[in-house]
Design a protein around this motif. Structure first.
Motif, PDB file in Angstrom:
ATOM      1  N   ASN A  99      25.849  31.131 -49.300  1.00 48.37           N
ATOM      2  CA  ASN A  99      25.822  30.378 -48.045  1.00 48.37           C
ATOM      3  C   ASN A  99      26.978  30.689 -47.114  1.00 48.37           C
ATOM      4  O   ASN A  99      27.046  30.145 -46.024  1.00 48.37           O
ATOM      5  CB  ASN A  99      25.809  28.872 -48.330  1.00 48.37           C
ATOM      6  CG  ASN A  99      24.706  28.477 -49.275  1.00 48.37           C
ATOM      7  OD1 ASN A  99      24.982  27.974 -50.353  1.00 48.37           O
ATOM      8  ND2 ASN A  99      23.458  28.729 -48.925  1.00 48.37           N
ATOM      9  N   HIS A 133      21.074  37.055 -47.958  1.00 50.20           N
ATOM     10  CA  HIS A 133      21.691  35.771 -47.615  1.00 50.20           C
ATOM     11  C   HIS A 133      22.189  35.748 -46.170  1.00 50.20           C
ATOM     12  O   HIS A 133      22.202  34.696 -45.538  1.00 50.20           O
ATOM     13  CB  HIS A 133      22.840  35.462 -48.571  1.00 50.20           C
ATOM     14  CG  HIS A 133      22.415  35.487 -50.004  1.00 50.20           C
ATOM     15  ND1 HIS A 133      21.523  34.585 -50.542  1.00 50.20           N
ATOM     16  CD2 HIS A 133      22.749  36.331 -51.017  1.00 50.20           C
ATOM     17  CE1 HIS A 133      21.330  34.859 -51.809  1.00 50.20           C
ATOM     18  NE2 HIS A 133      22.065  35.915 -52.134  1.00 50.20           N
ATOM     19  N   ARG A 136      19.556  34.422 -43.824  1.00 49.08           N
ATOM     20  CA  ARG A 136      19.393  32.967 -43.952  1.00 49.08           C
ATOM     21  C   ARG A 136      20.541  32.227 -43.277  1.00 49.08           C
ATOM     22  O   ARG A 136      20.318  31.251 -42.559  1.00 49.08           O
ATOM     23  CB  ARG A 136      19.311  32.582 -45.426  1.00 49.08           C
ATOM     24  CG  ARG A 136      18.088  33.155 -46.104  1.00 49.08           C
ATOM     25  CD  ARG A 136      18.130  32.946 -47.587  1.00 49.08           C
ATOM     26  NE  ARG A 136      16.977  33.603 -48.194  1.00 49.08           N
ATOM     27  CZ  ARG A 136      16.932  34.009 -49.439  1.00 49.08           C
ATOM     28  NH1 ARG A 136      17.977  33.813 -50.237  1.00 49.08           N
ATOM     29  NH2 ARG A 136      15.854  34.593 -49.915  1.00 49.08           N
ATOM     30  N   LYS A 139      20.431  31.756 -39.576  1.00 53.63           N
ATOM     31  CA  LYS A 139      19.451  30.808 -39.068  1.00 53.63           C
ATOM     32  C   LYS A 139      19.931  29.341 -39.134  1.00 53.63           C
ATOM     33  O   LYS A 139      19.218  28.442 -38.716  1.00 53.63           O
ATOM     34  CB  LYS A 139      18.145  30.919 -39.864  1.00 53.63           C
ATOM     35  CG  LYS A 139      17.442  32.242 -39.664  1.00 53.63           C
ATOM     36  CD  LYS A 139      16.186  32.303 -40.505  1.00 53.63           C
ATOM     37  CE  LYS A 139      15.473  33.642 -40.308  1.00 53.63           C
ATOM     38  NZ  LYS A 139      14.223  33.683 -41.062  1.00 53.63           N
TER      39      LYS A 139
END
Length: 143
Positions: A99, A133, A136, A139
């Motif tokens: 993340n 990752h 993602r 976004k």
């Protein structure tokens, strides 16, 4: 590395232990946290950490409150902040690796001080993997 830390009344001892550890490791730490056990409102200490991270004045932030939830929710209101609530090392590792989290939120009432230091160590020593990752993470922001 330059870091920022903030805490409410539940995290004073944790902050002190973490700051001591970080300074032993040669890091510079901006302390935005409370130094008192008297009741305070966590947003007053979390917003400055999030602003320092979002403004790139520091590389990472560490925030501490009783459950870690309120602090993390507050930090995540700032664009460019990805705060992760972590209570075990594996969650801290995934927060960074998958993340690209830039703020670690620690729940003082649900971890020991030693666990908190281990969370910080894991968080700071885990690189972002990028790759799938990155798409993602790109976004996440609402801008």
């Amino acid at each position: 590395m330059k870091l920022a830390i903030g805490n409410d009344h539940a995290g004073v001892a944790y902050k002190n232990r973490i700051v001591h550890y970080l300074k032993e490791q040669g890091h510079d730490v901006l302390n935005f946290g409370s130094d008192s056990d008297d009741r305070v409102d966590y947003p007053d200490f979390v917003h400055p950490v999030a602003e320092a991270v979002a403004g790139k004045q520091v590389e990472y932030g560490i925030i501490i409150c009783g459950s870690g939830n309120g602090a993390s929710i507050t930090a995540n209101k700032h664009q460019q902040v990805r705060s992760a609530l972590c209570w075990i090392k594996e969650i801290a590792q995934l927060a960074r690796a998958h993340n690209d989290a830039n703020i670690l939120s620690i729940p003082a009432r649900y971890t020991s001080e030693q666990q908190a230091v281990e969370l910080v160590e894991t968080f700071l020593n885990t690189p972002f993997e990028g790759g799938r990752h990155l798409d993602r993470v790109s976004k996440i922001a609402c801008t």
